[in-house]
Scaffold this active site. Structure first.
Site, PDB file in Angstrom:
ATOM      1  N   ARG A   1       0.749  -1.348   0.273  1.00  0.00           N
ATOM      2  CA  ARG A   1      -0.083  -0.140  -0.269  1.00  0.00           C
ATOM      3  C   ARG A   1       0.697   0.836  -0.231  1.00  0.00           C
ATOM      4  O   ARG A   1       0.270   2.810  -0.630  1.00  0.00           O
ATOM      5  CB  ARG A   1      -1.171  -0.186   1.105  1.00  0.00           C
ATOM      6  CG  ARG A   1      -1.790  -1.541   1.385  1.00  0.00           C
ATOM      7  CD  ARG A   1      -2.881  -1.338   2.549  1.00  0.00           C
ATOM      8  NE  ARG A   1      -3.107  -0.029   2.229  1.00  0.00           N
ATOM      9  CZ  ARG A   1      -4.015   0.349   3.272  1.00  0.00           C
ATOM     10  NH1 ARG A   1      -4.729   0.099   4.581  1.00  0.00           N
ATOM     11  NH2 ARG A   1      -5.551   1.185   3.000  1.00  0.00           N
TER      12      ARG A   1
ATOM     13  N   ASN B   1      -8.658   8.146   5.990  1.00  0.00           N
ATOM     14  CA  ASN B   1      -7.724   7.809   5.021  1.00  0.00           C
ATOM     15  C   ASN B   1      -6.118   7.404   5.528  1.00  0.00           C
ATOM     16  O   ASN B   1      -5.515   8.139   6.799  1.00  0.00           O
ATOM     17  CB  ASN B   1      -7.148   8.256   4.028  1.00  0.00           C
ATOM     18  CG  ASN B   1      -8.976   8.046   2.808  1.00  0.00           C
ATOM     19  OD1 ASN B   1      -9.308   7.421   3.417  1.00  0.00           O
ATOM     20  ND2 ASN B   1      -9.089   8.842   2.523  1.00  0.00           N
ATOM     21  N   VAL B   2      -5.705   6.420   4.725  1.00  0.00           N
ATOM     22  CA  VAL B   2      -3.832   6.991   5.582  1.00  0.00           C
ATOM     23  C   VAL B   2      -2.753   7.137   4.426  1.00  0.00           C
ATOM     24  O   VAL B   2      -2.193   7.121   4.349  1.00  0.00           O
ATOM     25  CB  VAL B   2      -3.940   4.829   6.135  1.00  0.00           C
ATOM     26  CG1 VAL B   2      -4.432   4.727   6.973  1.00  0.00           C
ATOM     27  CG2 VAL B   2      -3.427   4.219   4.856  1.00  0.00           C
TER      28      VAL B   2
ATOM     29  N   HIS C   1      -7.118   6.998  10.958  1.00  0.00           N
ATOM     30  CA  HIS C   1      -6.614   5.786  11.149  1.00  0.00           C
ATOM     31  C   HIS C   1      -5.390   5.550  10.822  1.00  0.00           C
ATOM     32  O   HIS C   1      -4.795   4.435  10.439  1.00  0.00           O
ATOM     33  CB  HIS C   1      -7.565   5.121  10.238  1.00  0.00           C
ATOM     34  CG  HIS C   1      -9.275   5.241  10.807  1.00  0.00           C
ATOM     35  ND1 HIS C   1      -9.820   4.587   9.761  1.00  0.00           N
ATOM     36  CD2 HIS C   1      -9.565   4.982  11.742  1.00  0.00           C
ATOM     37  CE1 HIS C   1     -11.098   4.626  10.174  1.00  0.00           C
ATOM     38  NE2 HIS C   1     -10.381   4.776  11.404  1.00  0.00           N
TER      39      HIS C   1
ATOM     40  N   GLY D   1     -16.673   9.948   0.162  1.00  0.00           N
ATOM     41  CA  GLY D   1     -16.472   8.357  -0.006  1.00  0.00           C
ATOM     42  C   GLY D   1     -15.882   7.379   0.996  1.00  0.00           C
ATOM     43  O   GLY D   1     -14.813   7.688   1.166  1.00  0.00           O
TER      44      GLY D   1
ATOM     45  N   SER E   1     -18.056   4.727   3.253  1.00  0.00           N
ATOM     46  CA  SER E   1     -19.003   4.129   3.993  1.00  0.00           C
ATOM     47  C   SER E   1     -20.429   3.966   5.056  1.00  0.00           C
ATOM     48  O   SER E   1     -21.232   3.277   5.405  1.00  0.00           O
ATOM     49  CB  SER E   1     -18.898   2.540   3.408  1.00  0.00           C
ATOM     50  OG  SER E   1     -18.462   2.440   4.133  1.00  0.00           O
TER      51      SER E   1
HETATM   52  N1  APR Z   1     -15.939   9.015  -6.036  1.00  0.00           N
HETATM   53  C1  APR Z   1     -17.131   9.458  -3.794  1.00  0.00           C
HETATM   54  N2  APR Z   1     -17.120   8.355  -3.223  1.00  0.00           N
HETATM   55  C2  APR Z   1     -16.706   6.790  -3.479  1.00  0.00           C
HETATM   56  C3  APR Z   1     -16.460   6.917  -5.288  1.00  0.00           C
HETATM   57  C4  APR Z   1     -16.053   8.045  -6.185  1.00  0.00           C
HETATM   58  N3  APR Z   1     -14.373   7.587  -6.837  1.00  0.00           N
HETATM   59  N4  APR Z   1     -15.301   5.320  -5.455  1.00  0.00           N
HETATM   60  C5  APR Z   1     -15.966   4.438  -4.321  1.00  0.00           C
HETATM   61  N5  APR Z   1     -17.014   5.927  -3.593  1.00  0.00           N
HETATM   62  C6  APR Z   1     -17.686   5.832  -1.759  1.00  0.00           C
HETATM   63  C7  APR Z   1     -18.215   4.181  -2.098  1.00  0.00           C
HETATM   64  O1  APR Z   1     -20.004   4.250  -2.529  1.00  0.00           O
HETATM   65  C8  APR Z   1     -17.978   3.500  -0.749  1.00  0.00           C
HETATM   66  O2  APR Z   1     -19.415   4.129  -0.310  1.00  0.00           O
HETATM   67  O3  APR Z   1     -16.363   5.828  -1.104  1.00  0.00           O
HETATM   68  C9  APR Z   1     -16.847   4.909   0.131  1.00  0.00           C
HETATM   69  C10 APR Z   1     -15.519   3.907   0.217  1.00  0.00           C
HETATM   70  O4  APR Z   1     -16.027   2.645   2.017  1.00  0.00           O
HETATM   71  P1  APR Z   1     -15.403   1.931   2.263  1.00  0.00           P
HETATM   72  O5  APR Z   1     -14.397   1.163   0.819  1.00  0.00           O
HETATM   73  O6  APR Z   1     -15.632   1.355   3.013  1.00  0.00           O
HETATM   74  O7  APR Z   1     -13.523   2.751   2.789  1.00  0.00           O
HETATM   75  P2  APR Z   1     -14.225   4.248   4.080  1.00  0.00           P
HETATM   76  O8  APR Z   1     -15.484   3.908   4.500  1.00  0.00           O
HETATM   77  O9  APR Z   1     -12.963   5.051   3.927  1.00  0.00           O
HETATM   78  O10 APR Z   1     -13.640   2.936   5.110  1.00  0.00           O
HETATM   79  C11 APR Z   1     -13.340   3.326   6.455  1.00  0.00           C
HETATM   80  O11 APR Z   1     -12.892   0.987   7.029  1.00  0.00           O
HETATM   81  O12 APR Z   1     -11.262  -0.796   6.731  1.00  0.00           O
HETATM   82  C12 APR Z   1     -11.413   0.804   7.561  1.00  0.00           C
HETATM   83  O13 APR Z   1      -9.879   1.693   8.472  1.00  0.00           O
HETATM   84  C13 APR Z   1     -10.175   1.025   7.367  1.00  0.00           C
HETATM   85  O14 APR Z   1     -10.385   4.094   7.309  1.00  0.00           O
HETATM   86  C14 APR Z   1     -11.004   2.418   6.703  1.00  0.00           C
HETATM   87  C15 APR Z   1     -12.335   2.695   7.329  1.00  0.00           C
END
Ligand code: APR
Length: 241
Positions: A70, A101-102, A118, A184, A186
């Site tokens: 990563r 984000n990291v 994180h 961005g 979830s």
């Molecule tokens: N533009 C906007 N949103 C986007 C895009 C994009 N191009 N691509 C994906 N997404 C959205 C998706 O709809 C989803 O809801 O970004 C979100 C990504 O969700 P996750 O993959 O769950 O990432 P995140 O919410 O940052 O995860 C939180 O989980 O695993 C742990 O520590 C890790 O910080 C991370 C935490």
């Protein structure tokens, strides 16, 4: 006349406090994997193998392989228009970025107030003295990297089961926000996800994402990519001031 109008406009712009709360989706268009979208990191790695203290105790090399991968990916990606637009907002407003984000894309995008919840791939820390940190080694982290007291160096990442960092500061910032922009994420990992409820009732709340299972009911949802939607919103906020 134009310059006079410009100076009048800027002199009347009331700087607002904008708190931006981001997740992996803000870096997706830069080419970094998210976690839970299709092709996400947790599709190819199991959290319990690479992102918990138990994983680190059981198989530290596997954990280092995951984070070295990563960290290496950061060298071939650039901030995208969303990162730059967030930094642009600082021209007329007080902006605080709270990120799950990291990666270092908010830093490289020009934002100046960034709170990592994180951890980050910018540094590594001692396993026995977390205050001892050095920049993430260019050649990758190995089991031979030790701190002065002989402890193993580990990624400066908050693993599942570990305490989130800067959480109280993040709550404080959200409670003072005039605008909250969530991008961005979830909203599936707590306590970070709970931050969306810390904003005051009067704050303008917006969330930009693709498919979301859960949309906080007091947030305006903009369905779209960060790279497209964040610059649009930022230019609106800069125009009206
Ligand atoms: N533009 C906007 N949103 C986007 C895009 C994009 N191009 N691509 C994906 N997404 C959205 C998706 O709809 C989803 O809801 O970004 C979100 C990504 O969700 P996750 O993959 O769950 O990432 P995140 O919410 O940052 O995860 C939180 O989980 O695993 C742990 O520590 C890790 O910080 C991370 C935490």
């Amino acid at each position: 006349v134009a310059t006079c109008r410009e100076s009048v406009r800027t002199s009347f712009v009331k700087p607002e406090k904008i708190v931006v709360f981001t997740g992996a989706g803000v870096s997706a268009e830069s080419g970094l994997n998210t976690f839970r979208d299709s092709g996400g990191l947790w599709e190819n790695f199991r959290i319990e193998d690479v992102a918990t203290p138990e994983a680190w105790a059981r198989d530290p090399q596997l954990v280092l392989d995951f984070y070295n991968l990563r960290r290496k990916a950061l060298e071939s990606v650039e901030p995208n228009p969303a990162h730059f637009a967030i930094a642009e907002l600082e021209k007329e407003h007080e902006v605080v970025v709270i990120t799950q984000n990291v990666d270092d894309l908010h830093e490289r995008g020009g934002s100046s107030n960034i709170i990592h919840l994180h951890g980050s791939l910018l540094e590594v820390k001692s396993s026995i003295d977390p205050t001892y940190k050095i920049p993430y080694p260019k050649e990758g982290l190995s089991l031979d990297h030790r701190c002065p007291r002989g402890g193993r160096m580990r990624p400066d990442i908050v693993w599942f089961g570990e305490a989130v960092e800067n959480f109280e500061i993040a709550i404080e910032q959200l409670q003072q926000a005039d605008k909250v922009l969530v991008i961005g994420t979830s909203l599936s990992v707590y306590p970070a996800a709970g931050l969306v409820h810390e904003a005051p009732a009067h704050a303008e709340k917006t969330i930009i994402a693709l498919d979301l299972d859960f949309i906080p009911d007091d947030y305006r949802f903009i369905h779209g990519t960060a790279g497209e939607q964040v610059p649009k919103l930022a230019s609106k906020w800069l125009e009206k001031g």
